[in-house]
Scaffold this motif. Sequence first.
Motif, PDB file in Angstrom:
ATOM      1  N   ASN A  36      58.467 -22.833  23.911  1.00 56.12           N
ATOM      2  CA  ASN A  36      59.210 -23.550  24.944  1.00 56.12           C
ATOM      3  C   ASN A  36      59.464 -22.712  26.193  1.00 56.12           C
ATOM      4  O   ASN A  36      60.115 -23.181  27.123  1.00 56.12           O
ATOM      5  CB  ASN A  36      60.560 -24.039  24.395  1.00 56.12           C
ATOM      6  N   THR A  39      57.743 -23.560  30.282  1.00 55.95           N
ATOM      7  CA  THR A  39      57.906 -24.992  30.524  1.00 55.95           C
ATOM      8  C   THR A  39      58.642 -25.205  31.838  1.00 55.95           C
ATOM      9  O   THR A  39      59.307 -24.291  32.353  1.00 55.95           O
ATOM     10  CB  THR A  39      58.699 -25.660  29.393  1.00 55.95           C
ATOM     11  N   GLU A  41      61.232 -26.941  32.206  1.00 55.51           N
ATOM     12  CA  GLU A  41      62.678 -26.871  31.944  1.00 55.51           C
ATOM     13  C   GLU A  41      63.195 -25.442  32.080  1.00 55.51           C
ATOM     14  O   GLU A  41      64.256 -25.200  32.659  1.00 55.51           O
ATOM     15  CB  GLU A  41      62.973 -27.400  30.539  1.00 55.51           C
ATOM     16  N   THR A  42      62.434 -24.483  31.555  1.00 50.38           N
ATOM     17  CA  THR A  42      62.823 -23.076  31.697  1.00 50.38           C
ATOM     18  C   THR A  42      62.806 -22.666  33.163  1.00 50.38           C
ATOM     19  O   THR A  42      63.710 -21.968  33.640  1.00 50.38           O
ATOM     20  CB  THR A  42      61.869 -22.178  30.902  1.00 50.38           C
ATOM     21  N   LYS A  44      63.268 -24.606  35.786  1.00 45.92           N
ATOM     22  CA  LYS A  44      64.419 -25.211  36.463  1.00 45.92           C
ATOM     23  C   LYS A  44      65.704 -24.451  36.139  1.00 45.92           C
ATOM     24  O   LYS A  44      66.537 -24.207  37.016  1.00 45.92           O
ATOM     25  CB  LYS A  44      64.561 -26.672  36.052  1.00 45.92           C
ATOM     26  N   THR A  45      65.853 -24.082  34.867  1.00 43.62           N
ATOM     27  CA  THR A  45      67.064 -23.359  34.460  1.00 43.62           C
ATOM     28  C   THR A  45      67.174 -22.019  35.175  1.00 43.62           C
ATOM     29  O   THR A  45      68.243 -21.660  35.695  1.00 43.62           O
ATOM     30  CB  THR A  45      67.061 -23.138  32.934  1.00 43.62           C
ATOM     31  N   GLY A 164      62.235 -29.084  41.201  1.00 47.78           N
ATOM     32  CA  GLY A 164      63.279 -28.421  40.432  1.00 47.78           C
ATOM     33  C   GLY A 164      64.052 -27.370  41.190  1.00 47.78           C
ATOM     34  O   GLY A 164      64.884 -26.666  40.602  1.00 47.78           O
TER      35      GLY A 164
END
Length: 320
Positions: A36, A39, A41-42, A44-45, A164
């Motif tokens: 994961n 990705t 999501e990572t 964006k974080t 993002g």
Amino acid sequence: MTNTSLKTAMSGMINYIGLIGALLAMCALFSVLSENFLTMETFKTLSNDIPTLVVMAVGMTFVLIIGGIDLSVGSVLALAASVLSTAMVQWGWGLFPACVLGVLAATLCGAVTGTISVGWRIPSFIVSLGVLEIARGMAYQVTNSRTVYIGSAVDSISSPIAFGLSPAFLAALLTVIAGQLVLTKTVVGRHWIGIGTNEEAMRLAGINPRPSKIMVFALMGLLAGVGALFQVSRLEAADPNGGVGLELQVIAAVVIGGTSLMGGRGSVVSTFIGVLIISVLEAGLAQVGVSEPMKRIITGVVIVAAVVFDAYRRRNERAA
């Protein structure tokens, strides 16, 4: 180009290549250990988490370059966030004037640290420790030792707008670009490097280093205030306990980026890569399930290794 300039340019290029190589190697390692990691999501974080650290690391780069250090930045951030949130929630101020007030409070803290340190020739390490306690105590006073919730009135600054990325991230990136240009293309930047390299030589050249040094500490405070704005926007609240230990992360990112703790050498771009290394390391270790104590141990080892490498490089430069 003189031999000295050529050596400096080559050293800087080698530093960039080494840092980028280390960053890519970490990304490759964590992508293998965690499916994961690579990705969106990572991504964006990370992009939403780092703006505060980035702008504060830019300021700390300047402070270290002149041969100083500021340990109060975490508490100054908490004070700025507390002032900002209190102005909006309790006094009914709008977002812009509240932000200005918070940034001014942080800038004042930096100016106080610089003025006392420079005016009385007291190590900034000691002065900033005192300001750390003062700023933290004032943050508790302003908020009555309670978290102040603002809500969605500030979240637009940290809300993604495209790919993002948030306005806070874009502002942090612009801060890096502006900081690098100031350091490398302006007389002020050259003065800062000269002060850190040999302050007495600057005096003999007819340049008073005191105003420049005070300016750097005030700028550090201002950027801590900007970092507070980013943090408040992301959390939609201000915590008087916020920023505890943040000064260590900031200094770690700057040192990993290659800025010397002895002064006289540093790069804002390298600092930005140092922030990315710290952030990727923490995110990767969290994703692979490393415990918090072990994360701190690993991060500490990386910092010590960066300091040892800096000392080794300085020794080789003197020998050459």
